[in-house]
Write a protein that holds these residues in place. Structure first.
Motif, short mmCIF file in Angstrom:
data_model
loop_
_atom_site.label_atom_id
_atom_site.label_comp_id
_atom_site.label_asym_id
_atom_site.label_seq_id
_atom_site.Cartn_x
_atom_site.Cartn_y
_atom_site.Cartn_z
N ASP A 38 -90.13 -9.06 -9.94
CA ASP A 38 -89.76 -10.46 -10.22
C ASP A 38 -88.26 -10.63 -10.41
OD1 ASP A 38 -92.32 -11.44 -10.02
OD2 ASP A 38 -92.71 -11.32 -12.17
N CYS A 85 -86.86 -10.56 -6.70
CA CYS A 85 -87.46 -11.48 -5.74
C CYS A 85 -86.75 -12.83 -5.78
CB CYS A 85 -88.94 -11.67 -6.04
SG CYS A 85 -89.78 -12.79 -4.91
N ARG A 112 -87.86 -15.34 -4.04
CA ARG A 112 -88.92 -16.28 -3.68
C ARG A 112 -88.62 -16.98 -2.34
NH1 ARG A 112 -88.63 -14.48 -8.29
NH2 ARG A 112 -89.99 -14.77 -10.04
N CYS A 113 -88.09 -16.17 -1.42
CA CYS A 113 -87.74 -16.71 -0.10
C CYS A 113 -88.97 -16.84 0.80
CB CYS A 113 -86.69 -15.82 0.57
SG CYS A 113 -87.25 -14.15 0.97
N GLY A 114 -90.03 -16.07 0.52
CA GLY A 114 -91.27 -16.19 1.26
C GLY A 114 -91.32 -15.43 2.56
N GLU A 117 -94.51 -12.92 2.89
CA GLU A 117 -95.89 -13.41 2.98
C GLU A 117 -96.44 -13.45 4.41
OE1 GLU A 117 -98.63 -16.94 1.06
OE2 GLU A 117 -96.51 -17.32 1.35
N GLN A 121 -98.57 -16.56 -2.98
CA GLN A 121 -97.62 -17.22 -3.86
C GLN A 121 -98.37 -17.85 -5.00
OE1 GLN A 121 -95.34 -20.36 -2.07
NE2 GLN A 121 -93.83 -20.35 -3.70
N ASP A 128 -95.14 -19.32 -9.95
CA ASP A 128 -93.76 -18.91 -10.16
C ASP A 128 -93.38 -17.57 -9.55
OD1 ASP A 128 -94.78 -18.53 -13.57
OD2 ASP A 128 -94.98 -17.10 -11.95
N ALA A 129 -94.25 -16.99 -8.72
CA ALA A 129 -93.92 -15.68 -8.15
C ALA A 129 -94.79 -15.39 -6.93
CB ALA A 129 -94.13 -14.59 -9.19
N TYR A 130 -94.37 -14.38 -6.19
CA TYR A 130 -95.21 -13.81 -5.14
C TYR A 130 -95.83 -12.54 -5.70
CZ TYR A 130 -93.48 -16.86 -1.46
OH TYR A 130 -93.20 -17.95 -0.69
N CYS A 161 -87.90 -7.49 3.23
CA CYS A 161 -87.39 -8.07 1.99
C CYS A 161 -85.86 -7.93 1.93
CB CYS A 161 -88.01 -7.40 0.77
SG CYS A 161 -87.43 -8.11 -0.79
#
Length: 76
Positions: free
Chosen positions: A7, A10, A12-14, A17, A27, A30-32, A55
């Protein structure tokens, strides 16, 4: 080995996924997170975890499964 998303790293760019062939990355509010029951480390087709490779922040890491289970017991 189990993969987890850090976390703290990260963004959180996605980008991770859609790379997962097993739909193990989801997702939350607030997190993946990576579902260890679905994650195969992409070993069957790719030889390396695709999510870890794409990543941009080195936010996905392998951890020993026993350590992961201990963390789940402590933090849910």
């Amino acid at each position: 080995m189990t993969l987890v998303i850090d976390d703290n790293k990260c963004a959180r760019c996605g980008v991770c996924e859609p790379e997962c062939p097993n739909e193990a990355i989801v997702q939350t509010e607030d997190a993946y997170v990576i579902d260890p029951a679905l994650c195969t480390n992409c070993a069957e087709h790719y030889g390396e975890p695709l999510c870890e490779a794409v990543c941009p922040n080195d936010g996905i890491h392998k951890v020993k499964e026993s350590l992961y289970k201990k963390c789940l017991n402590l933090f849910g």
